[in-house]
Design an enzyme around this catalytic site. Structure first.
Site, PDB file in Angstrom:
ATOM      1  N   LYS A  99     -19.384  52.907 -15.801  1.00  0.00           N
ATOM      2  CA  LYS A  99     -20.344  51.998 -16.459  1.00  0.00           C
ATOM      3  C   LYS A  99     -21.664  52.713 -16.710  1.00  0.00           C
ATOM      4  O   LYS A  99     -22.256  52.610 -17.785  1.00  0.00           O
ATOM      5  CB  LYS A  99     -20.619  50.784 -15.562  1.00  0.00           C
ATOM      6  CG  LYS A  99     -19.490  49.797 -15.419  1.00  0.00           C
ATOM      7  CD  LYS A  99     -20.002  48.597 -14.613  1.00  0.00           C
ATOM      8  CE  LYS A  99     -18.878  47.721 -14.121  1.00  0.00           C
ATOM      9  NZ  LYS A  99     -19.313  46.705 -13.167  1.00  0.00           N
ATOM     10  N   LYS A 144     -18.822  36.397 -12.876  1.00  0.00           N
ATOM     11  CA  LYS A 144     -19.403  36.200 -11.551  1.00  0.00           C
ATOM     12  C   LYS A 144     -20.867  36.664 -11.541  1.00  0.00           C
ATOM     13  O   LYS A 144     -21.748  35.961 -11.103  1.00  0.00           O
ATOM     14  CB  LYS A 144     -18.571  36.974 -10.507  1.00  0.00           C
ATOM     15  CG  LYS A 144     -19.116  36.866  -9.116  1.00  0.00           C
ATOM     16  CD  LYS A 144     -18.208  37.547  -8.104  1.00  0.00           C
ATOM     17  CE  LYS A 144     -18.905  37.601  -6.753  1.00  0.00           C
ATOM     18  NZ  LYS A 144     -18.111  38.259  -5.724  1.00  0.00           N
ATOM     19  N   GLY A 194     -14.193  38.683  -7.407  1.00  0.00           N
ATOM     20  CA  GLY A 194     -13.803  38.423  -8.801  1.00  0.00           C
ATOM     21  C   GLY A 194     -12.299  38.305  -8.984  1.00  0.00           C
ATOM     22  O   GLY A 194     -11.805  37.382  -9.636  1.00  0.00           O
ATOM     23  N   ARG A 195     -11.560  39.220  -8.388  1.00  0.00           N
ATOM     24  CA  ARG A 195     -10.103  39.214  -8.585  1.00  0.00           C
ATOM     25  C   ARG A 195      -9.406  38.144  -7.744  1.00  0.00           C
ATOM     26  O   ARG A 195      -8.193  37.978  -7.822  1.00  0.00           O
ATOM     27  CB  ARG A 195      -9.525  40.604  -8.326  1.00  0.00           C
ATOM     28  CG  ARG A 195      -9.908  41.209  -6.992  1.00  0.00           C
ATOM     29  CD  ARG A 195      -9.594  42.705  -6.962  1.00  0.00           C
ATOM     30  NE  ARG A 195     -10.054  43.352  -5.741  1.00  0.00           N
ATOM     31  CZ  ARG A 195     -11.271  43.835  -5.563  1.00  0.00           C
ATOM     32  NH1 ARG A 195     -12.179  43.723  -6.518  1.00  0.00           N
ATOM     33  NH2 ARG A 195     -11.599  44.436  -4.435  1.00  0.00           N
ATOM     34  N   GLU A 202     -19.331  43.691 -21.335  1.00  0.00           N
ATOM     35  CA  GLU A 202     -18.310  43.189 -22.266  1.00  0.00           C
ATOM     36  C   GLU A 202     -18.493  41.691 -22.495  1.00  0.00           C
ATOM     37  O   GLU A 202     -18.519  41.205 -23.630  1.00  0.00           O
ATOM     38  CB  GLU A 202     -16.900  43.423 -21.704  1.00  0.00           C
ATOM     39  CG  GLU A 202     -16.453  44.870 -21.659  1.00  0.00           C
ATOM     40  CD  GLU A 202     -16.808  45.568 -20.360  1.00  0.00           C
ATOM     41  OE1 GLU A 202     -17.716  45.063 -19.630  1.00  0.00           O
ATOM     42  OE2 GLU A 202     -16.200  46.615 -20.070  1.00  0.00           O
ATOM     43  N   HIS A 251      15.433  47.118 -21.633  1.00  0.00           N
ATOM     44  CA  HIS A 251      15.678  47.863 -22.870  1.00  0.00           C
ATOM     45  C   HIS A 251      14.529  48.805 -23.183  1.00  0.00           C
ATOM     46  O   HIS A 251      14.392  49.267 -24.318  1.00  0.00           O
ATOM     47  CB  HIS A 251      15.925  46.881 -24.015  1.00  0.00           C
ATOM     48  CG  HIS A 251      17.097  45.992 -23.730  1.00  0.00           C
ATOM     49  ND1 HIS A 251      18.394  46.368 -24.027  1.00  0.00           N
ATOM     50  CD2 HIS A 251      17.177  44.794 -23.095  1.00  0.00           C
ATOM     51  CE1 HIS A 251      19.214  45.403 -23.626  1.00  0.00           C
ATOM     52  NE2 HIS A 251      18.508  44.444 -23.049  1.00  0.00           N
ATOM     53  N   GLU A 282      -7.385  47.337  -7.675  1.00  0.00           N
ATOM     54  CA  GLU A 282      -8.828  47.287  -7.436  1.00  0.00           C
ATOM     55  C   GLU A 282      -9.095  47.035  -5.950  1.00  0.00           C
ATOM     56  O   GLU A 282     -10.094  47.486  -5.407  1.00  0.00           O
ATOM     57  CB  GLU A 282      -9.479  46.201  -8.307  1.00  0.00           C
ATOM     58  CG  GLU A 282     -10.978  46.380  -8.467  1.00  0.00           C
ATOM     59  CD  GLU A 282     -11.585  45.532  -9.576  1.00  0.00           C
ATOM     60  OE1 GLU A 282     -11.865  46.059 -10.663  1.00  0.00           O
ATOM     61  OE2 GLU A 282     -11.784  44.331  -9.354  1.00  0.00           O
TER      62      GLU A 282
END
Ligand code: F6P
Length: 540
Positions: free
Chosen positions: A503, A205, A266-267, A211, A383, A352
Site C-alpha cells: 500500500k 472497517k 475484517g475477514r 479502493e 475438467h 491472511e
C-alpha cells in the site's frame, strides 16, 4: 509456545517415518470399518476424514499435540475476550456477534452484548424497510439494486453469502459487489444501473481503504450528476464502519451508518453490520439463522472433546498435511454452484490469518504455516485442474464439500453431481494400479499414462441442505479450523501486517505515474522502466 519443541511433535515425526510408506489402499484393507469410524458429526454437518493419510495413532498424537499446546486454553481466551491479537493489542470477538442477547461479555469492563444486539436491531429495521419498499430513493422510486462497495473482508463474505443463499433471497432485489480499484468493476455496474433505484452500502472497517473510498466517491459523483443535488445522498448511501468521523467526512450522516467494533477482524466480519447486504437479501429471520448456525459450531468447538471436534480435526489434519506430509497447497472444492465464491472467501480467511513467518513473540517460524488455499466448484474443476490432482507430481490435500438435498428438482443433475464428488475422493485415495490398467486391456505402452498413484488425501464434508443455518456452521467451522492451526503454530492469526508495504509503495508510485518530472533515481531499474513505459503509453 513453539510446537516443535514439544515431545508430541517429535513423536509425530517418528510416527510419520514409520507410516510414510503406507498407502490408503492398505489402510482401508486393514480396517473394514475405517470409512465409518473416521468420521465426526455435529448438528447435521458430517465430516469423513477416512481418506486422509493417517492411522488412529496419528490422530491420537495430533490430539496430544493440541493438548500440549494448550489449545483448550486458547479457545477459552478467544471466547472470553482476552487480547489474543497481540500485535494489535485487541480482543478477537467475532463469536460475540452470534451470541444471544442475554449473554454477558466484557471488553474493557463493559458488557458488549447490548451494543451487538442494538446494532443487529438497527440493521433489521433498515433491511425490512428496503425489502418492503418503505425506504425509497430520492425521487420516490422503489429501490431495486443494492451495491456493496467494499474489499477483502468487507466484500468477500457478503458476496459469497448472497450467492450461496440465493434461494432464500428477495427476488425483487438485485445485489452487486464492487471491490476492485480497477474502474472496470464500478463502470460495468454503473452502466446498467438506474440511480433512482440504487442503494450503495459503503462497507469498510477502517473507512480509509483506498479502493473502497475511490469507488464510493465515484459512485457518489455519478448519483449527484444524475439526481442533481447532494440531498439525494441521504436516500442512496449508507455506510458500515468502525470509523464514525471518516464516514461523516465522506458525507454520510450518523443515522445512515451501521457500526461495528475493532474487536471484529475484517475477514471475520460477515456476522456484523458488514453482513447488511446479506440481511437485506434474505431478511432478518434468515440472517439470524446464519448467526444461529455459527453459534452452534461455536458451542461445539468450545465443548466437544478434541478427538470429536470438527474444527479441531480439520485443523489437526491440516497440520499433519502441511508439516509432516509437506503439502504446499490445499484445495477447497465445493460440489455446489451456490458455493462458487466459498474458496475465494476461505483464501482470505486462511491465508491472511495464518500466512505468517514469525510467531507471536516475533521469532522466525521453524515450520511452515498456512498452505496456499485455492479451489473452484465441482464438477467444473474436474475438467480444468483435476488432471494435476490425480497425476501431477505434487499431491494436493483437498476438502470436498457436498450438499445432499438440492434446492431444485433436477434430480438427475444432482445424482450426477454427488456421484462425481464421491468418485473423485475415491480415485484420489485409491488410484489405479498398472495391474488394474492391464486387466482392462490397456496397451502396455499406455500403462504409465493411464495409471493413477492414489494415496492423495481428502476430507469430505456434507451438509443436508444449504440454508443460512448450515452456511453459518460451515463458515464458523473454517474460522475455528484456522484458529486451531494458528494457535498450535503459535502465531497471531488476527493481524495482517503483510498487506501494508504494498500500500505504501503504491502511493509513492502513484506520485511518479502522475508526475511530469523524470522518474526518481532512487527507484530500482525494473520499477523505473515500468513507470517510464506507462507514462509514455498514456501520454501518447
Ligand atoms: O487487505 C487488508 C485489509 O485490511 C483486510 O484485512 C480487510 O478485510 C480489507 O483490507 C478491507 O479493509 P476495510 O474493511 O478497512 O476497508
Amino acid at each position: 509456545m513453539n510446537p516443535t519443541i514439544t515431545p508430541e511433535w517429535g513423536k509425530l515425526q517418528a510416527h510419520h517415518d514409520s507410516i510414510r510408506g503406507a498407502h490408503l489402499r492398505e489402510l482401508f484393507a486393514a480396517d473394514p470399518d475405517r470409512g465409518s469410524m473416521m468420521t465426526a458429526e455435529h448438528d447435521g454437518l458430517y465430516l469423513d476424514y477416512s481418506k486422509q493419510r493417517i492411522t488412529t495413532e496419528t490422530l491420537d498424537l495430533l490430539v496430544a499435540l493440541a493438548s500440549a499446546t494448550r489449545l483448550g486454553e486458547g479457545i477459552e481466551a478467544m471466547f472470553t475476550g482476552e487480547r489474543i491479537n497481540t500485535t494489535e493489542d485487541r480482543a478477537v470477538l467475532h463469536t460475540a456477534l452470534r451470541r444471544p442477547h442475554d449473554a454477558q461479555l466484557r471488553v474493557d469492563g463493559e458488557n458488549v452484548m447490548p451494543a451487538v444486539h442494538s446494532a443487529l436491531d438497527r440493521m433489521s429495521v433498515f433491511a425490512q424497510r428496503v425489502r418492503r419498499g418503505q425506504w425509497r430513493g430520492f425521487t420516490g422510486r422503489r429501490l431495486r439494486t443494492v451495491v456493496n462497495i467494499g474489499i477483502g473482508g468487507s466484500d468477500l463474505g457478503p458476496a459469497m453469502a448472497c450467492q450461496a443463499l440465493v434461494d432464500v433471497a428477495d427476488p425483487n432485489l438485485e445485489f452487486r459487489f464492487v471491490s476492485n480499484i480497477d474502474g472496470n468493476d464500478l463502470a460495468s455496474a454503473l452502466r446498467v444501473l438506474d440511480p433512482q433505484e440504487t442503494l450503495f452500502i459503503v462497507s469498510s472497517k477502517t473507512f480509509t481503504t483506498v479502493e473502497t473510498l475511490t469507488n464510493a466517491h465515484t459512485a457518489r459523483r455519478w448519483l449527484l450528476d444524475a439526481l442533481g443535488t447532494t440531498s439525494a445522498v441521504r436516500d442512496h448511501f449508507v455506510a458500515v464502519s468502525t470509523n464514525t468521523a471518516a464516514v461523516e467526512d465522506f458525507g454520510i450522516a450518523r443515522d445512515n451508518m451501521f457500526e461495528f467494533w475493532d474487536w471484529v477482524g475484517g475477514r471475520y466480519s460477515i456476522w456484523s453490520a458488514i453482513g447488511l447486504s446479506v440481511m437485506i437479501a434474505i431478511g432478518t429471520d434468515q440472517f439470524r439463522g446464519l448467526l444461529a448456525g455459527a453459534r452452534s459450531m461455536d458451542d461445539h468447538f468450545r465443548t466437544a472433546p478434541l478427538e470429536r471436534n470438527l474444527p479441531v480435526l480439520l485443523g489437526l489434519l491440516g497440520i499433519w498435511n502441511r508439516n509432516f506430509l509437506g503439502s504446499q497447497t490445499h484445495a477447497v472444492l465445493p460440489y455446489d454452484q451456490r458455493l462458487a465464491r466459498f474458496p475465494a472467501y476461505l483464501q482470505q480467511l486462511e491465508m491472511e490469518s495464518n500466512g505468517k513467518s514469525v510467531d507471536r513473540q516475533g521469532n522466525p517460524m521453524t515450520v511452515d504455516t498456512a498452505p496456499i488455499v485455492w479451489g473452484e466448484p465441482g464438477t467444473n474443476g474436474q475438467h480444468a485442474f483435476f488432471q494435476l490432482l490425480h497425476q501431477g507430481t505434487t499431491p494436493v490435500p483437498a476438502d470436498f464439500i457436498g450438499v445432499l438435498d438440492p434446492a431444485h428438482d433436477l434430480h438427475t443433475h444432482h445424482d450426477l453431481l454427488i456421484a462425481n464428488l464421491f468418485a473423485q475422493t475415491q480415485a484420489l485415495a485409491f488410484g489405479k494400479t498398472s495391474e488394474e490398467a492391464r486387466s482392462e486391456g490397456i496397451a502396455s505402452e499406455q500403462i504409465p499414462h493411464r495409471t493413477f498413484p492414489g494415496n492423495r488425501p481428502s476430507s469430505t464434508i456434507l451438509a443436508d441442505q444449504l440454508t443460512p443455518y448450515s452456511l453459518g456452521q460451515l463458515v464458523a467451522l473454517y474460522e475455528h479450523k484456522i484458529f486451531t492451526q494458528g494457535w498450535i503454530w503459535g502465531i497471531d492469526s488476527f493481524d495482517q501486517w503483510g498487506v501494508e508495504l504494498g500500500k505504501v509503495l503504491a502511493t509513492r508510485i502513484l506520485d511518479q505515474l502522475q508526475s511530469t518530472r523524470s522518474v526518481g533515481s532512487e527507484l530500482d531499474s525494473s520499477t523505473s522502466a515500468l513507470i517510464g513505459r506507462y507514462r509514455q503509453t498514456i501520454r501518447e
